[in-house]
Design an enzyme around this catalytic site. Structure first.
Site, PDB file in Angstrom:
ATOM      1  N   LYS A 123     -21.991   2.298 -35.186  1.00  0.00           N
ATOM      2  CA  LYS A 123     -22.934   1.572 -34.325  1.00  0.00           C
ATOM      3  C   LYS A 123     -24.014   2.512 -33.775  1.00  0.00           C
ATOM      4  CE  LYS A 123     -22.758  -2.223 -33.217  1.00  0.00           C
ATOM      5  NZ  LYS A 123     -23.448  -3.402 -33.838  1.00  0.00           N
ATOM      6  N   ASP A 168     -25.815 -12.758 -48.255  1.00  0.00           N
ATOM      7  CA  ASP A 168     -24.886 -11.633 -48.113  1.00  0.00           C
ATOM      8  C   ASP A 168     -25.668 -10.499 -47.467  1.00  0.00           C
ATOM      9  OD1 ASP A 168     -23.173  -9.513 -48.281  1.00  0.00           O
ATOM     10  OD2 ASP A 168     -22.951  -9.576 -50.463  1.00  0.00           O
ATOM     11  N   LEU A 169     -25.407 -10.254 -46.184  1.00  0.00           N
ATOM     12  CA  LEU A 169     -26.202  -9.283 -45.434  1.00  0.00           C
ATOM     13  C   LEU A 169     -25.932  -7.842 -45.862  1.00  0.00           C
ATOM     14  CD1 LEU A 169     -26.051 -10.870 -41.869  1.00  0.00           C
ATOM     15  CD2 LEU A 169     -27.836 -11.083 -43.615  1.00  0.00           C
ATOM     16  N   TYR A 191     -27.670  -5.615 -31.432  1.00  0.00           N
ATOM     17  CA  TYR A 191     -26.615  -5.364 -30.461  1.00  0.00           C
ATOM     18  C   TYR A 191     -25.820  -4.120 -30.837  1.00  0.00           C
ATOM     19  CZ  TYR A 191     -27.799 -10.106 -29.213  1.00  0.00           C
ATOM     20  OH  TYR A 191     -28.495 -11.230 -28.836  1.00  0.00           O
ATOM     21  N   ALA A 195     -22.312  -7.894 -37.483  1.00  0.00           N
ATOM     22  CA  ALA A 195     -21.786  -6.526 -37.370  1.00  0.00           C
ATOM     23  C   ALA A 195     -20.394  -6.467 -37.959  1.00  0.00           C
ATOM     24  CB  ALA A 195     -21.748  -6.085 -35.903  1.00  0.00           C
ATOM     25  N   TYR A 196     -19.959  -5.271 -38.263  1.00  0.00           N
ATOM     26  CA  TYR A 196     -18.565  -5.009 -38.622  1.00  0.00           C
ATOM     27  C   TYR A 196     -17.866  -4.657 -37.317  1.00  0.00           C
ATOM     28  CZ  TYR A 196     -14.587  -3.302 -41.369  1.00  0.00           C
ATOM     29  OH  TYR A 196     -13.332  -3.124 -41.925  1.00  0.00           O
ATOM     30  N   THR A 244     -22.983  -1.038 -28.761  1.00  0.00           N
ATOM     31  CA  THR A 244     -21.668  -1.072 -28.137  1.00  0.00           C
ATOM     32  C   THR A 244     -21.444   0.053 -27.137  1.00  0.00           C
ATOM     33  OG1 THR A 244     -19.275  -0.959 -28.628  1.00  0.00           O
ATOM     34  CG2 THR A 244     -20.735   0.280 -30.067  1.00  0.00           C
ATOM     35  N   ASP A 245     -20.537  -0.198 -26.206  1.00  0.00           N
ATOM     36  CA  ASP A 245     -20.064   0.828 -25.282  1.00  0.00           C
ATOM     37  C   ASP A 245     -19.279   1.928 -25.988  1.00  0.00           C
ATOM     38  OD1 ASP A 245     -18.215  -1.372 -25.745  1.00  0.00           O
ATOM     39  OD2 ASP A 245     -16.859  -0.376 -24.341  1.00  0.00           O
ATOM     40  N   TYR A 300     -15.970   3.089 -35.833  1.00  0.00           N
ATOM     41  CA  TYR A 300     -16.769   1.957 -35.370  1.00  0.00           C
ATOM     42  C   TYR A 300     -17.890   2.427 -34.443  1.00  0.00           C
ATOM     43  CZ  TYR A 300     -18.096  -2.055 -32.513  1.00  0.00           C
ATOM     44  OH  TYR A 300     -18.812  -2.995 -31.822  1.00  0.00           O
TER      45      TYR A 300
END
Length: 298
Positions: A129, A36-37, A99, A60-61, A101-102, A125
Protein backbone atom coordinates in the site's frame (compact mmCIF):
# COMPACT_ATOMS: atom_id res chain seq x y z
CA UNK A 1 -18.33 15.73 -14.45
CA UNK A 2 -18.18 11.98 -15.08
CA UNK A 3 -17.10 9.83 -12.14
CA UNK A 4 -16.00 6.20 -12.23
CA UNK A 5 -15.89 3.91 -9.19
CA UNK A 6 -13.50 0.96 -9.27
CA UNK A 7 -14.04 -1.92 -6.84
CA UNK A 8 -17.76 -1.17 -6.78
CA UNK A 9 -18.76 -4.47 -5.14
CA UNK A 10 -16.38 -4.26 -2.19
CA UNK A 11 -17.24 -3.08 1.29
CA UNK A 12 -16.45 0.58 0.62
CA UNK A 13 -17.60 0.43 -2.98
CA UNK A 14 -21.10 -0.67 -2.01
CA UNK A 15 -21.41 2.21 0.44
CA UNK A 16 -20.20 4.71 -2.16
CA UNK A 17 -22.58 3.51 -4.87
CA UNK A 18 -25.50 3.63 -2.41
CA UNK A 19 -24.78 7.30 -1.71
CA UNK A 20 -23.92 8.61 -5.18
CA UNK A 21 -26.17 7.55 -8.04
CA UNK A 22 -24.07 9.43 -10.59
CA UNK A 23 -21.10 7.08 -10.16
CA UNK A 24 -20.45 4.75 -13.05
CA UNK A 25 -19.36 1.45 -11.51
CA UNK A 26 -16.66 -1.01 -12.45
CA UNK A 27 -16.01 -4.50 -11.04
CA UNK A 28 -15.47 -8.03 -12.29
CA UNK A 29 -19.26 -8.46 -12.49
CA UNK A 30 -22.56 -6.91 -11.33
CA UNK A 31 -21.50 -3.39 -12.33
CA UNK A 32 -21.92 -0.97 -15.21
CA UNK A 33 -18.56 -2.05 -16.62
CA UNK A 34 -16.70 -5.32 -16.18
CA UNK A 35 -12.92 -5.22 -16.06
CA UNK A 36 -10.03 -7.26 -14.66
CA UNK A 37 -8.20 -4.48 -12.83
CA UNK A 38 -5.00 -6.54 -12.79
CA UNK A 39 -4.93 -6.29 -16.60
CA UNK A 40 -3.32 -2.98 -17.54
CA UNK A 41 -4.34 -3.00 -21.21
CA UNK A 42 -7.98 -3.81 -20.39
CA UNK A 43 -8.04 -1.06 -17.78
CA UNK A 44 -6.54 1.59 -20.04
CA UNK A 45 -8.94 0.63 -22.85
CA UNK A 46 -11.88 1.09 -20.49
CA UNK A 47 -10.62 4.46 -19.29
CA UNK A 48 -9.97 5.65 -22.84
CA UNK A 49 -13.53 4.75 -23.81
CA UNK A 50 -15.23 6.30 -20.75
CA UNK A 51 -12.89 9.25 -20.20
CA UNK A 52 -13.92 9.93 -16.58
CA UNK A 53 -12.98 13.23 -14.98
CA UNK A 54 -12.81 11.57 -11.55
CA UNK A 55 -11.71 8.02 -10.72
CA UNK A 56 -12.45 6.68 -7.24
CA UNK A 57 -10.32 3.61 -6.66
CA UNK A 58 -11.90 1.46 -3.95
CA UNK A 59 -10.24 -1.70 -5.30
CA UNK A 60 -7.37 -3.26 -3.34
CA UNK A 61 -5.81 -6.50 -2.19
CA UNK A 62 -6.94 -6.46 1.45
CA UNK A 63 -6.24 -10.04 2.63
CA UNK A 64 -3.52 -8.95 5.06
CA UNK A 65 -2.28 -12.40 6.09
CA UNK A 66 -2.57 -13.92 2.61
CA UNK A 67 -0.41 -11.10 1.26
CA UNK A 68 2.55 -12.52 3.18
CA UNK A 69 2.62 -15.48 0.80
CA UNK A 70 0.96 -13.85 -2.23
CA UNK A 71 3.07 -10.74 -2.52
CA UNK A 72 2.95 -10.59 -6.30
CA UNK A 73 -0.87 -10.42 -6.29
CA UNK A 74 -0.86 -7.85 -3.48
CA UNK A 75 1.59 -5.59 -5.30
CA UNK A 76 -0.31 -5.94 -8.55
CA UNK A 77 -3.47 -4.38 -7.08
CA UNK A 78 -1.94 -2.19 -4.36
CA UNK A 79 1.01 -0.71 -6.28
CA UNK A 80 0.67 -1.36 -10.01
CA UNK A 81 -3.05 -0.53 -10.33
CA UNK A 82 -2.66 2.88 -8.61
CA UNK A 83 0.38 3.59 -10.79
CA UNK A 84 -1.58 2.89 -13.99
CA UNK A 85 -4.50 5.01 -12.79
CA UNK A 86 -2.23 7.88 -11.79
CA UNK A 87 -0.47 7.89 -15.15
CA UNK A 88 -3.80 7.95 -16.99
CA UNK A 89 -5.10 10.76 -14.77
CA UNK A 90 -1.92 12.79 -15.32
CA UNK A 91 -2.19 12.42 -19.09
CA UNK A 92 -5.92 13.22 -19.14
CA UNK A 93 -6.19 15.88 -16.42
CA UNK A 94 -8.46 13.69 -14.29
CA UNK A 95 -8.64 13.47 -10.51
CA UNK A 96 -7.75 10.21 -8.75
CA UNK A 97 -9.14 9.34 -5.31
CA UNK A 98 -7.22 6.42 -3.81
CA UNK A 99 -7.36 4.72 -0.40
CA UNK A 100 -4.34 3.70 1.64
CA UNK A 101 -3.90 2.32 5.13
CA UNK A 102 -2.70 2.79 8.69
CA UNK A 103 -0.49 -0.26 8.10
CA UNK A 104 2.18 2.01 6.61
CA UNK A 105 3.09 2.96 10.20
CA UNK A 106 4.91 1.23 13.04
CA UNK A 107 5.90 2.43 16.47
CA UNK A 108 4.01 4.54 18.97
CA UNK A 109 4.54 8.33 18.85
CA UNK A 110 2.29 9.03 21.86
CA UNK A 111 -0.30 10.81 19.71
CA UNK A 112 -2.31 10.08 16.55
CA UNK A 113 -0.26 9.65 13.39
CA UNK A 114 -0.07 12.69 11.12
CA UNK A 115 0.40 12.64 7.36
CA UNK A 116 4.03 13.78 7.54
CA UNK A 117 5.12 11.21 10.13
CA UNK A 118 7.75 8.67 9.01
CA UNK A 119 6.43 5.43 7.57
CA UNK A 120 7.78 1.94 8.30
CA UNK A 121 5.40 -0.85 7.25
CA UNK A 122 5.96 -4.22 8.89
CA UNK A 123 3.88 -6.40 6.57
CA UNK A 124 3.71 -7.14 2.86
CA UNK A 125 0.25 -5.60 2.79
CA UNK A 126 1.48 -2.37 4.39
CA UNK A 127 4.52 -2.23 2.12
CA UNK A 128 2.41 -2.78 -1.00
CA UNK A 129 0.00 0.00 0.00
CA UNK A 130 2.89 2.37 0.69
CA UNK A 131 4.32 1.51 -2.73
CA UNK A 132 0.96 2.50 -4.20
CA UNK A 133 1.10 5.88 -2.46
CA UNK A 134 4.63 6.45 -3.75
CA UNK A 135 3.67 5.44 -7.29
CA UNK A 136 0.87 8.01 -7.34
CA UNK A 137 3.07 10.74 -5.88
CA UNK A 138 5.80 10.07 -8.44
CA UNK A 139 3.43 10.87 -11.33
CA UNK A 140 2.54 14.29 -9.87
CA UNK A 141 -1.04 13.78 -11.03
CA UNK A 142 -4.07 15.37 -9.41
CA UNK A 143 -4.85 12.94 -6.60
CA UNK A 144 -6.28 12.53 -3.13
CA UNK A 145 -4.63 9.70 -1.22
CA UNK A 146 -6.82 8.88 1.77
CA UNK A 147 -5.29 6.77 4.51
CA UNK A 148 -7.93 5.00 6.56
CA UNK A 149 -8.01 2.26 9.20
CA UNK A 150 -9.96 -0.72 10.50
CA UNK A 151 -12.83 -0.43 8.03
CA UNK A 152 -15.96 -2.33 9.04
CA UNK A 153 -19.62 -2.57 8.04
CA UNK A 154 -22.73 -4.74 8.20
CA UNK A 155 -21.55 -6.60 5.09
CA UNK A 156 -19.97 -10.06 5.38
CA UNK A 157 -16.22 -10.51 5.57
CA UNK A 158 -15.07 -7.92 8.10
CA UNK A 159 -14.33 -7.75 11.83
CA UNK A 160 -17.71 -6.38 12.94
CA UNK A 161 -19.89 -8.83 11.02
CA UNK A 162 -17.67 -11.72 12.13
CA UNK A 163 -17.79 -10.97 15.85
CA UNK A 164 -21.51 -10.18 15.88
CA UNK A 165 -22.17 -13.36 13.92
CA UNK A 166 -20.48 -15.35 16.66
CA UNK A 167 -22.22 -13.37 19.39
CA UNK A 168 -25.59 -14.00 17.73
CA UNK A 169 -24.88 -17.74 18.02
CA UNK A 170 -24.09 -17.31 21.72
CA UNK A 171 -20.36 -17.88 21.31
CA UNK A 172 -17.94 -16.08 23.61
CA UNK A 173 -15.15 -14.04 22.07
CA UNK A 174 -11.41 -13.64 22.55
CA UNK A 175 -10.17 -10.37 21.06
CA UNK A 176 -6.76 -8.70 20.92
CA UNK A 177 -6.47 -5.79 23.35
CA UNK A 178 -2.92 -4.55 22.70
CA UNK A 179 -3.51 -3.17 19.20
CA UNK A 180 -5.09 0.29 19.22
CA UNK A 181 -6.39 2.10 16.18
CA UNK A 182 -9.12 4.18 14.53
CA UNK A 183 -12.14 2.00 13.70
CA UNK A 184 -13.86 3.38 10.61
CA UNK A 185 -17.37 2.60 9.41
CA UNK A 186 -17.42 2.20 5.64
CA UNK A 187 -20.48 4.47 5.55
CA UNK A 188 -18.56 7.28 7.26
CA UNK A 189 -15.63 6.82 4.88
CA UNK A 190 -17.96 6.98 1.87
CA UNK A 191 -19.61 10.13 3.23
CA UNK A 192 -16.23 11.76 3.86
CA UNK A 193 -15.10 10.93 0.33
CA UNK A 194 -18.14 12.58 -1.21
CA UNK A 195 -17.69 15.67 0.98
CA UNK A 196 -14.13 15.96 -0.33
CA UNK A 197 -15.31 15.68 -3.92
CA UNK A 198 -17.98 18.34 -3.34
CA UNK A 199 -15.92 20.82 -1.32
CA UNK A 200 -12.27 20.36 -2.11
CA UNK A 201 -11.76 18.61 -5.44
CA UNK A 202 -11.11 21.85 -7.33
CA UNK A 203 -8.22 22.63 -4.96
CA UNK A 204 -6.29 19.50 -5.89
CA UNK A 205 -3.43 20.29 -8.27
CA UNK A 206 -1.00 17.54 -7.25
CA UNK A 207 -1.06 14.45 -4.99
CA UNK A 208 -2.47 15.34 -1.56
CA UNK A 209 -2.28 12.94 1.38
CA UNK A 210 -4.74 12.98 4.26
CA UNK A 211 -6.09 10.73 6.99
CA UNK A 212 -9.78 9.85 6.95
CA UNK A 213 -10.82 7.56 9.79
CA UNK A 214 -12.99 7.37 12.87
CA UNK A 215 -11.69 9.77 15.50
CA UNK A 216 -10.65 8.56 18.94
CA UNK A 217 -8.71 5.47 19.89
CA UNK A 218 -10.04 1.95 20.46
CA UNK A 219 -8.44 -1.45 20.79
CA UNK A 220 -9.92 -4.38 18.88
CA UNK A 221 -11.18 -5.65 22.23
CA UNK A 222 -12.88 -2.35 23.03
CA UNK A 223 -14.48 -2.26 19.59
CA UNK A 224 -15.81 -5.80 20.01
CA UNK A 225 -17.09 -5.09 23.52
CA UNK A 226 -18.87 -1.91 22.42
CA UNK A 227 -20.36 -3.66 19.40
CA UNK A 228 -21.72 -6.57 21.43
CA UNK A 229 -23.21 -4.25 24.05
CA UNK A 230 -24.78 -1.99 21.42
CA UNK A 231 -26.14 -4.91 19.41
CA UNK A 232 -27.70 -6.48 22.51
CA UNK A 233 -29.22 -3.13 23.51
CA UNK A 234 -30.80 -2.85 20.05
CA UNK A 235 -32.21 -6.38 20.12
CA UNK A 236 -29.94 -7.48 17.27
CA UNK A 237 -28.55 -10.35 19.36
CA UNK A 238 -30.34 -12.17 22.18
CA UNK A 239 -27.87 -11.22 24.91
CA UNK A 240 -24.35 -10.07 25.52
CA UNK A 241 -21.57 -12.65 25.41
CA UNK A 242 -18.22 -12.65 27.17
CA UNK A 243 -15.51 -10.69 25.34
CA UNK A 244 -12.15 -11.73 26.76
CA UNK A 245 -9.09 -9.52 26.16
CA UNK A 246 -5.99 -11.33 24.89
CA UNK A 247 -2.54 -10.25 23.73
CA UNK A 248 -1.38 -10.33 20.11
CA UNK A 249 0.90 -13.29 20.77
CA UNK A 250 -2.14 -15.29 21.88
CA UNK A 251 -3.69 -14.79 18.44
CA UNK A 252 -0.86 -15.60 16.03
CA UNK A 253 -1.19 -14.24 12.50
CA UNK A 254 1.14 -14.32 9.51
CA UNK A 255 1.31 -10.56 9.12
CA UNK A 256 2.46 -8.22 11.87
CA UNK A 257 -0.08 -5.52 12.73
CA UNK A 258 0.76 -2.04 14.05
CA UNK A 259 0.37 -1.84 17.83
CA UNK A 260 -0.66 1.82 17.48
CA UNK A 261 -2.41 3.04 14.34
CA UNK A 262 -4.60 5.91 15.50
CA UNK A 263 -4.89 8.49 12.71
CA UNK A 264 -5.08 12.26 13.09
CA UNK A 265 -7.91 13.56 10.89
CA UNK A 266 -7.38 17.30 11.33
CA UNK A 267 -6.05 17.87 7.81
CA UNK A 268 -9.26 16.48 6.31
CA UNK A 269 -11.29 18.67 8.65
CA UNK A 270 -9.30 21.77 7.65
CA UNK A 271 -9.81 21.00 3.95
CA UNK A 272 -13.55 20.41 4.19
CA UNK A 273 -14.69 22.39 7.22
CA UNK A 274 -16.45 19.22 8.37
CA UNK A 275 -15.59 17.06 11.40
CA UNK A 276 -14.87 13.38 11.07
CA UNK A 277 -17.21 11.26 13.20
CA UNK A 278 -16.24 9.92 16.58
CA UNK A 279 -15.49 6.20 16.28
CA UNK A 280 -18.08 5.19 18.86
CA UNK A 281 -20.81 7.38 17.36
CA UNK A 282 -20.13 5.94 13.90
CA UNK A 283 -20.40 2.39 15.28
CA UNK A 284 -23.78 3.28 16.79
CA UNK A 285 -24.97 4.71 13.45
CA UNK A 286 -23.82 1.60 11.60
CA UNK A 287 -25.73 -0.65 14.00
CA UNK A 288 -28.85 1.56 13.87
CA UNK A 289 -28.95 1.23 10.09
CA UNK A 290 -28.18 -2.49 10.28
CA UNK A 291 -31.06 -3.04 12.70
CA UNK A 292 -33.47 -0.97 10.63
CA UNK A 293 -32.96 -3.14 7.55
CA UNK A 294 -33.72 -6.37 9.45
CA UNK A 295 -30.15 -7.46 10.13
CA UNK A 296 -28.88 -10.95 9.56
CA UNK A 297 -25.56 -12.48 10.50
CA UNK A 298 -23.16 -14.74 8.56
Amino acid sequence: MSRLLLGANGQLGQHLRARANDLATCARNCADHACDLADQSALVSLLDSLRPSVIVNAAAYTAVDDAETNGEAAYRLNRDLPAWLAAWCRDNDALLVHYSTDYVFSGQPGRPWREDDPVAPESVYGASKLAGEQAIISTDCRALILRTAWVYSALPGNFLSAILGRAARGQSLKVVSDQVGSPTWAGSLADATLVLLERAAERVERPELMHVAGQGAMSWHKLALEAVQMAAGRGMINHEVDVEPISSDQWPQKAKRPAWSVLDGRRYEQWTGRPLPDARAALAECLDQWRDVACSFP
